[in-house]
Write a protein that holds these residues in place. Structure first.
Motif, PDB file in Angstrom:
ATOM      1  N   MET A   1      -6.353 -25.053  21.145  1.00  0.00           N
ATOM      2  CA  MET A   1      -5.542 -24.308  20.181  1.00  0.00           C
ATOM      3  C   MET A   1      -4.938 -23.055  20.824  1.00  0.00           C
ATOM      4  SD  MET A   1      -8.167 -24.671  16.937  1.00  0.00           S
ATOM      5  CE  MET A   1      -7.226 -23.589  15.860  1.00  0.00           C
ATOM      6  N   VAL A   2      -5.757 -22.348  21.606  1.00  0.00           N
ATOM      7  CA  VAL A   2      -5.291 -21.124  22.253  1.00  0.00           C
ATOM      8  C   VAL A   2      -4.280 -21.447  23.351  1.00  0.00           C
ATOM      9  CG1 VAL A   2      -6.002 -19.192  23.728  1.00  0.00           C
ATOM     10  CG2 VAL A   2      -7.359 -19.784  21.701  1.00  0.00           C
ATOM     11  N   GLN A   3      -4.528 -22.484  24.122  1.00  0.00           N
ATOM     12  CA  GLN A   3      -3.587 -22.874  25.180  1.00  0.00           C
ATOM     13  C   GLN A   3      -2.223 -23.237  24.601  1.00  0.00           C
ATOM     14  OE1 GLN A   3      -5.569 -25.991  27.355  1.00  0.00           O
ATOM     15  NE2 GLN A   3      -7.094 -24.595  28.217  1.00  0.00           N
ATOM     16  N   LYS A   4      -2.218 -23.838  23.439  1.00  0.00           N
ATOM     17  CA  LYS A   4      -0.958 -24.186  22.768  1.00  0.00           C
ATOM     18  C   LYS A   4      -0.197 -22.911  22.413  1.00  0.00           C
ATOM     19  CE  LYS A   4       0.853 -26.895  18.857  1.00  0.00           C
ATOM     20  NZ  LYS A   4       1.619 -25.814  18.222  1.00  0.00           N
ATOM     21  N   VAL A   5      -0.914 -21.930  21.902  1.00  0.00           N
ATOM     22  CA  VAL A   5      -0.291 -20.651  21.536  1.00  0.00           C
ATOM     23  C   VAL A   5       0.271 -19.959  22.773  1.00  0.00           C
ATOM     24  CG1 VAL A   5      -0.751 -18.334  20.652  1.00  0.00           C
ATOM     25  CG2 VAL A   5      -1.717 -20.315  19.483  1.00  0.00           C
ATOM     26  N   VAL A   6      -0.497 -19.984  23.878  1.00  0.00           N
ATOM     27  CA  VAL A   6      -0.056 -19.335  25.121  1.00  0.00           C
ATOM     28  C   VAL A   6       1.214 -19.989  25.650  1.00  0.00           C
ATOM     29  CG1 VAL A   6      -0.657 -18.878  27.526  1.00  0.00           C
ATOM     30  CG2 VAL A   6      -2.374 -18.561  25.740  1.00  0.00           C
ATOM     31  N   LYS A   7       1.265 -21.312  25.641  1.00  0.00           N
ATOM     32  CA  LYS A   7       2.439 -22.031  26.140  1.00  0.00           C
ATOM     33  C   LYS A   7       3.690 -21.744  25.312  1.00  0.00           C
ATOM     34  CE  LYS A   7      -0.039 -25.897  28.257  1.00  0.00           C
ATOM     35  NZ  LYS A   7      -0.298 -27.376  28.199  1.00  0.00           N
ATOM     36  N   GLU A   8       3.504 -21.497  24.044  1.00  0.00           N
ATOM     37  CA  GLU A   8       4.635 -21.231  23.156  1.00  0.00           C
ATOM     38  C   GLU A   8       5.076 -19.767  23.178  1.00  0.00           C
ATOM     39  OE1 GLU A   8       3.163 -22.555  19.426  1.00  0.00           O
ATOM     40  OE2 GLU A   8       3.519 -24.692  19.830  1.00  0.00           O
ATOM     41  N   SER A   9       4.342 -18.925  23.898  1.00  0.00           N
ATOM     42  CA  SER A   9       4.652 -17.491  23.947  1.00  0.00           C
ATOM     43  C   SER A   9       5.579 -17.182  25.122  1.00  0.00           C
ATOM     44  CB  SER A   9       3.361 -16.674  24.089  1.00  0.00           C
ATOM     45  OG  SER A   9       2.488 -16.920  23.001  1.00  0.00           O
ATOM     46  N   SER A  10       6.391 -16.163  24.951  1.00  0.00           N
ATOM     47  CA  SER A  10       7.327 -15.746  26.000  1.00  0.00           C
ATOM     48  C   SER A  10       6.618 -14.906  27.054  1.00  0.00           C
ATOM     49  CB  SER A  10       8.466 -14.930  25.389  1.00  0.00           C
ATOM     50  OG  SER A  10       7.960 -13.715  24.845  1.00  0.00           O
ATOM     51  N   TRP A  11       7.315 -14.690  28.182  1.00  0.00           N
ATOM     52  CA  TRP A  11       6.738 -13.824  29.227  1.00  0.00           C
ATOM     53  C   TRP A  11       6.510 -12.415  28.688  1.00  0.00           C
ATOM     54  CZ3 TRP A  11       8.352  -9.191  31.259  1.00  0.00           C
ATOM     55  CH2 TRP A  11       7.630  -8.731  32.368  1.00  0.00           C
TER      56      TRP A  11
ATOM     57  N   CYS B   1     -10.303  -6.571  20.166  1.00  0.00           N
ATOM     58  CA  CYS B   1     -10.224  -8.008  20.485  1.00  0.00           C
ATOM     59  C   CYS B   1     -11.235  -8.381  21.565  1.00  0.00           C
ATOM     60  CB  CYS B   1      -8.818  -8.379  20.953  1.00  0.00           C
ATOM     61  SG  CYS B   1      -7.515  -7.997  19.790  1.00  0.00           S
ATOM     62  N   HIS B   2     -12.394  -7.749  21.550  1.00  0.00           N
ATOM     63  CA  HIS B   2     -13.366  -7.994  22.623  1.00  0.00           C
ATOM     64  C   HIS B   2     -13.971  -9.397  22.540  1.00  0.00           C
ATOM     65  CE1 HIS B   2     -15.267  -6.333  26.069  1.00  0.00           C
ATOM     66  NE2 HIS B   2     -16.497  -6.518  25.610  1.00  0.00           N
ATOM     67  N   VAL B   3     -14.137  -9.899  21.336  1.00  0.00           N
ATOM     68  CA  VAL B   3     -14.637 -11.275  21.175  1.00  0.00           C
ATOM     69  C   VAL B   3     -13.632 -12.250  21.764  1.00  0.00           C
ATOM     70  CG1 VAL B   3     -15.230 -13.082  19.507  1.00  0.00           C
ATOM     71  CG2 VAL B   3     -16.001 -10.723  19.123  1.00  0.00           C
TER      72      VAL B   3
ATOM     73  N   LEU C   1     -13.982 -14.800  25.132  1.00  0.00           N
ATOM     74  CA  LEU C   1     -13.745 -16.239  25.026  1.00  0.00           C
ATOM     75  C   LEU C   1     -12.622 -16.677  25.959  1.00  0.00           C
ATOM     76  CD1 LEU C   1     -14.031 -16.657  21.150  1.00  0.00           C
ATOM     77  CD2 LEU C   1     -15.556 -17.682  22.847  1.00  0.00           C
ATOM     78  N   PHE C   2     -11.586 -15.825  26.101  1.00  0.00           N
ATOM     79  CA  PHE C   2     -10.418 -16.152  26.935  1.00  0.00           C
ATOM     80  C   PHE C   2     -10.040 -14.930  27.773  1.00  0.00           C
ATOM     81  CE2 PHE C   2     -10.291 -18.567  22.968  1.00  0.00           C
ATOM     82  CZ  PHE C   2     -10.335 -19.865  23.461  1.00  0.00           C
ATOM     83  N   PRO C   3     -10.808 -14.640  28.819  1.00  0.00           N
ATOM     84  CA  PRO C   3     -10.644 -13.401  29.583  1.00  0.00           C
ATOM     85  C   PRO C   3      -9.369 -13.302  30.418  1.00  0.00           C
ATOM     86  CG  PRO C   3     -12.293 -14.825  30.604  1.00  0.00           C
ATOM     87  CD  PRO C   3     -11.967 -15.429  29.271  1.00  0.00           C
ATOM     88  N   PHE C   4      -8.638 -14.401  30.580  1.00  0.00           N
ATOM     89  CA  PHE C   4      -7.426 -14.376  31.397  1.00  0.00           C
ATOM     90  C   PHE C   4      -6.208 -13.871  30.623  1.00  0.00           C
ATOM     91  CE2 PHE C   4      -7.918 -18.455  29.356  1.00  0.00           C
ATOM     92  CZ  PHE C   4      -6.678 -18.703  28.808  1.00  0.00           C
ATOM     93  N   LEU C   5      -6.345 -13.648  29.323  1.00  0.00           N
ATOM     94  CA  LEU C   5      -5.210 -13.236  28.498  1.00  0.00           C
ATOM     95  C   LEU C   5      -4.993 -11.726  28.540  1.00  0.00           C
ATOM     96  CD1 LEU C   5      -5.866 -15.456  25.359  1.00  0.00           C
ATOM     97  CD2 LEU C   5      -4.246 -15.886  27.206  1.00  0.00           C
TER      98      LEU C   5
END
Length: 324
Positions: free
Chosen positions: A7-17, A257-259, A263-267
């Motif tokens: 779900m998160v990867q989908k959101v990342v792919k749809e986001s702009s630079w 947004c520490h949780v 969960l997704f530290p690369f963001l």
């Protein structure tokens, strides 16, 4: 965890630079436009001088906390080369610490083993010999002095890495000193050094607080009986509410947004707040998983009144193990 990751990867792919990197890079860029504070420090009037000191302290916190944190996770660029350059620049030149030790300690230890006793349990922030008032409100002021000293005594670093760290730390300190002397007009060595110490220690107290509030006092786990990753991160990590000053100086991933960050530290901070937080919070609530939140003052009250229990006398591991 795999379902949430998709779900998160989908959101990342749809986001702009701009959403993924641009917003946070712009904030860091604005912090580097620090000539106005240096000019204000040259003013003989107390209000102007105080404003310059405040602005320099804020800029320093943005660069050395938000910048170093994002750089340690490689969240500022898609290029591997630029990631390494950013890590050295932000952590060593600006943060006066070792990039090698910082990435290993934070990313490879704390994030990989969050709240695992003896590995990622935030014990580095505990100083049991200090009384609670000194630890919580006075000792953090020494962080700017202690940080470079600790950086020079890191185990597992080669002589080349140590030498690079010394040179980069010296470059960062010398640059700020040069600006204070040549732009701000400081004529006293002691005055310039005191100004550097004040601006670097300005946010040290909340920095130490944030580091202990969001992990210590939450469920801890043993290495042999560690839970699934999603349980480990949701049980052992806590979000603080939005705070205008700390959210923008330390970054959303360290405050509200520490949780999501664990969960997704690369963001980046912006991605954690604007795009991922709604997805994670709704998913955890839907699956009836914990989504821990508490206020800064509530955590401060807890640590002040339970300092011995939380920071001095660590209970046996059998009393700390959470959901298995």
């Amino acid at each position: 965890m795999m379902e949430l990751s998709r779900m998160v990867q989908k959101v990342v792919k749809e986001s702009s630079w701009w959403e993924r990197r641009g917003v946070d890079c712009s904030i860091l860029g604005a912090a580097f436009l620090s000539l106005p504070p240096f000019l204000l420090l040259s003013c003989s009037q107390l209000p102007c001088f105080s404003l310059g000191m405040l602005l320099m302290g804020v800029a320093h916190a943005v660069i050395t906390v938000k910048g170093t944190h994002l750089a340690s996770h490689g969240a500022l660029s898609d290029s591997k080369v630029l990631r390494k350059v950013c890590a050295v620049f932000f952590i060593e030149v600006c943060g006066s610490f070792s990039a090698h030790a910082g990435v290993n300690g934070h990313v490879k230890l704390h994030h990989a083993h969050t709240n695992i006793i003896g590995l990622g349990d935030s014990s580095i922030w505990k100083v049991p010999a200090l009384p609670r008032t000194v630890y919580l409100f006075l000792a953090p002021l020494a962080v700017p002095v202690i940080t470079p000293l600790v950086a020079l005594h890191q185990d597992g670093c080669s002589l080349v890495w140590r030498l690079r760290t010394v040179l980069m730390v010296a470059l960062g300190l010398a640059s700020q000193y040069w600006l204070l002397v040549n732009v701000s007009g400081f004529r006293s060595v002691h005055g310039a050094l005191l100004c550097m110490l004040v601006c670097r220690a300005m946010f040290s107290v909340p920095f130490i607080h944030v580091n202990i509030f969001q992990h210590i006092g939450l469920p801890m786990f043993s290495m042999k009986k560690r839970p699934k990753r999603i349980d480990q991160m949701t049980l052992g990590v806590l979000n603080l509410p939005r705070n205008f000053l700390l959210d923008w100086t330390f970054g959303h991933s360290l405050i509200s947004c520490h949780v999501e960050h664990h969960l997704f530290p690369f963001l980046s901070d912006n991605m954690c707040l604007k795009q991922v937080k709604p997805v994670v919070s709704s998913y955890l609530n839907e699956k009836k998983l914990p989504y821990q939140e508490d206020t800064y003052l509530s955590r401060l009250h807890l640590f002040y009144h339970k300092y011995q229990e939380l920071m001095v006398f660590a209970p046996p591991i059998t009393e700390l193990v959470g959901v298995q």
